[in-house]
Design an enzyme around this catalytic site. Structure first.
Site, PDB file in Angstrom:
ATOM      1  N   HIS A  19      50.549  13.123  62.429  1.00  0.00           N
ATOM      2  CA  HIS A  19      49.831  12.515  63.549  1.00  0.00           C
ATOM      3  C   HIS A  19      50.272  11.090  63.861  1.00  0.00           C
ATOM      4  CE1 HIS A  19      47.860  16.178  64.203  1.00  0.00           C
ATOM      5  NE2 HIS A  19      47.427  16.217  62.954  1.00  0.00           N
TER       6      HIS A  19
ATOM      7  N   THR B 185      46.119  24.127  62.553  1.00  0.00           N
ATOM      8  CA  THR B 185      46.264  25.407  61.863  1.00  0.00           C
ATOM      9  C   THR B 185      44.868  25.897  61.489  1.00  0.00           C
ATOM     10  OG1 THR B 185      48.309  24.489  61.006  1.00  0.00           O
ATOM     11  CG2 THR B 185      47.581  26.567  60.052  1.00  0.00           C
TER      12      THR B 185
ATOM     13  N   ARG C  71      56.475  22.065  64.236  1.00  0.00           N
ATOM     14  CA  ARG C  71      55.917  23.202  64.988  1.00  0.00           C
ATOM     15  C   ARG C  71      56.935  23.719  65.981  1.00  0.00           C
ATOM     16  NH1 ARG C  71      49.881  23.313  64.464  1.00  0.00           N
ATOM     17  NH2 ARG C  71      50.007  25.094  65.842  1.00  0.00           N
TER      18      ARG C  71
ATOM     19  N   ARG D 120      55.235  19.577  69.022  1.00  0.00           N
ATOM     20  CA  ARG D 120      54.231  18.699  69.640  1.00  0.00           C
ATOM     21  C   ARG D 120      54.068  17.389  68.881  1.00  0.00           C
ATOM     22  NH1 ARG D 120      48.726  22.008  68.234  1.00  0.00           N
ATOM     23  NH2 ARG D 120      49.878  23.677  69.227  1.00  0.00           N
TER      24      ARG D 120
ATOM     25  N   GLU E 265      56.190  22.026  56.241  1.00  0.00           N
ATOM     26  CA  GLU E 265      55.314  23.120  56.711  1.00  0.00           C
ATOM     27  C   GLU E 265      55.986  23.804  57.887  1.00  0.00           C
ATOM     28  OE1 GLU E 265      51.486  21.766  57.817  1.00  0.00           O
ATOM     29  OE2 GLU E 265      51.002  21.026  55.841  1.00  0.00           O
TER      30      GLU E 265
ATOM     31  N   HIS F 193      43.380  20.551  54.399  1.00  0.00           N
ATOM     32  CA  HIS F 193      42.957  20.679  55.785  1.00  0.00           C
ATOM     33  C   HIS F 193      41.543  20.147  55.972  1.00  0.00           C
ATOM     34  CE1 HIS F 193      42.636  21.984  59.916  1.00  0.00           C
ATOM     35  NE2 HIS F 193      43.932  22.171  59.879  1.00  0.00           N
TER      36      HIS F 193
ATOM     37  N   ASN G 271      50.324  13.850  54.770  1.00  0.00           N
ATOM     38  CA  ASN G 271      50.883  14.482  55.967  1.00  0.00           C
ATOM     39  C   ASN G 271      50.963  13.439  57.092  1.00  0.00           C
ATOM     40  OD1 ASN G 271      50.883  15.764  58.573  1.00  0.00           O
ATOM     41  ND2 ASN G 271      50.433  17.708  57.573  1.00  0.00           N
TER      42      ASN G 271
ATOM     43  N   GLU H  12      48.364  27.382  49.011  1.00  0.00           N
ATOM     44  CA  GLU H  12      47.523  26.253  49.414  1.00  0.00           C
ATOM     45  C   GLU H  12      46.268  26.841  50.040  1.00  0.00           C
ATOM     46  OE1 GLU H  12      49.362  22.918  51.346  1.00  0.00           O
ATOM     47  OE2 GLU H  12      47.490  22.393  52.370  1.00  0.00           O
TER      48      GLU H  12
ATOM     49  N   HIS I  74      54.924  18.951  59.381  1.00  0.00           N
ATOM     50  CA  HIS I  74      54.911  20.291  59.986  1.00  0.00           C
ATOM     51  C   HIS I  74      55.767  20.260  61.246  1.00  0.00           C
ATOM     52  CE1 HIS I  74      52.152  23.776  61.632  1.00  0.00           C
ATOM     53  NE2 HIS I  74      53.433  24.095  61.655  1.00  0.00           N
TER      54      HIS I  74
HETATM   55  N1  PXP Z   1      47.805  21.635  54.679  1.00  0.00           N
HETATM   56  C1  PXP Z   1      48.298  22.421  55.662  1.00  0.00           C
HETATM   57  C2  PXP Z   1      48.989  23.679  55.275  1.00  0.00           C
HETATM   58  C3  PXP Z   1      48.174  22.051  57.017  1.00  0.00           C
HETATM   59  O1  PXP Z   1      48.661  22.847  57.979  1.00  0.00           O
HETATM   60  C4  PXP Z   1      47.554  20.825  57.319  1.00  0.00           C
HETATM   61  C5  PXP Z   1      47.450  20.392  58.751  1.00  0.00           C
HETATM   62  O2  PXP Z   1      48.716  20.180  59.259  1.00  0.00           O
HETATM   63  C6  PXP Z   1      47.089  20.034  56.270  1.00  0.00           C
HETATM   64  C7  PXP Z   1      47.196  20.471  54.959  1.00  0.00           C
HETATM   65  C8  PXP Z   1      46.470  18.695  56.509  1.00  0.00           C
HETATM   66  O3  PXP Z   1      45.297  18.828  57.237  1.00  0.00           O
HETATM   67  P1  PXP Z   1      44.606  17.532  57.820  1.00  0.00           P
HETATM   68  O4  PXP Z   1      45.584  16.923  58.769  1.00  0.00           O
HETATM   69  O5  PXP Z   1      43.381  18.050  58.463  1.00  0.00           O
HETATM   70  O6  PXP Z   1      44.332  16.614  56.657  1.00  0.00           O
END
Ligand code: PXP
Length: 251
Positions: free
Chosen positions: A13, A104, A48, A52, A73, A193, A10, A154, A46
């Site tokens: 960030h 989330t 949003r 952001r 996402e 997550h 992901n 998930e 994602h």
């Molecule tokens: N899976 C989903 C559905 C999420 O919303 C997120 C956070 O955006 C993640 C995985 C990844 O989480 P993290 O950034 O904490 O590794």
């Protein structure tokens, strides 16, 4: 045959850091290319409602320029549905979204949102997009996901990652039970997550889990060791956990 455990990286960030200054750097699409070279099996982003981190143009470029499967996402809104249908990513993960939350924080209430979610799942599925629902590790949510026609769930690993000691063991047991329950119902199981080098192995060892989606920790770790090294190390920990778990199944 060796069990396959995919890693979705992901890159949200990277966009968070870019947006702190408002210029073009660092570019999340560049991070996605690098993740592909480092051994990621997919890219997760994602979009949003408040934009952001990931922007509309990031999504467009990710869909167009990245060869790996893209997992988009999104919240179950008409605006996001229209964007997903335009870009046709490999997968969509439907997540709950509240403006005031930092991330989330919990899974979808599939039981309560049944009628609302079905239309999104149907339209995305008809467009050839594989739909997953982000849920807490609870059997009744998984049953509802199956009932509403989602092929994938998930599991939200946030509670497991935040817990310590015996509480973390209890959260791991919940994840294992949910993964077994969901797989027995015919759902493909993903998880994510809050996963880090320190806590990923027990989740990677759960036999039913086919994919882990990891972002924040990898991007943070990239500050110290580089993104390539962070992803390769995460991959290695996951692969070791799979090998040592002895949970072998055909791919
Ligand atoms: N899976 C989903 C559905 C999420 O919303 C997120 C956070 O955006 C993640 C995985 C990844 O989480 P993290 O950034 O904490 O590794």
């Amino acid at each position: 045959m060796t069990r396959i455990l995919r890693l979705g990286v992901n890159i949200d960030h990277v966009a968070t850091i870019r947006n702190a200054r408002g210029g073009p750097d660092p570019d999340p699409v560049r991070a996605a290319r690098l993740a592909a070279q480092a051994g990621a099996d997919g890219i997760v982003a994602h979009l949003r409602e408040d934009r952001r981190h990931i922007s509309d143009s990031d999504m467009e470029r990710l869909a167009r320029d990245i060869d790996l499967p893209l997992n988009f996402e999104m919240a179950a809104t008409d605006e996001m549905l229209e964007i997903a249908l335009r870009h046709r990513p490999h997968a969509v993960c439907i997540v709950p979204e509240r403006r005031e939350e930092r991330t989330t924080e919990s899974g979808l209430n599939v039981i309560g949102g049944h009628n609302h979610l079905r239309r999104f799942i149907d339209e995305l599925t008809q467009a050839g997009i594989r739909v997953s629902l982000f849920v807490d590790p609870e059997a009744d949510q998984l049953d509802a996901a199956k009932q509403v026609g989602a092929p994938v769930v998930e599991l939200h690993t946030g509670a497991y990652c935040a817990a310590q000691g015996w509480r973390q063991s209890r959260e791991l047991d919940r994840l294992i039970a949910a993964a077994e329950h969901g797989a027995a119902a015919g759902l493909e199981i993903h998880a994510g997550h809050g996963l880090t080098f320190a806590n990923v192995a027990p989740v990677a060892a759960i036999r039913e889990v086919a994919e882990l989606n990891i972002g924040h920790f990898l991007i943070g770790e990239a500050i110290f060791s580089g993104l390539d090294s962070a992803i390769r190390r995460m991959r290695a920990i996951m692969d070791k956990a799979v090998a040592e778990s002895g949970n072998i199944r055909s791919a």
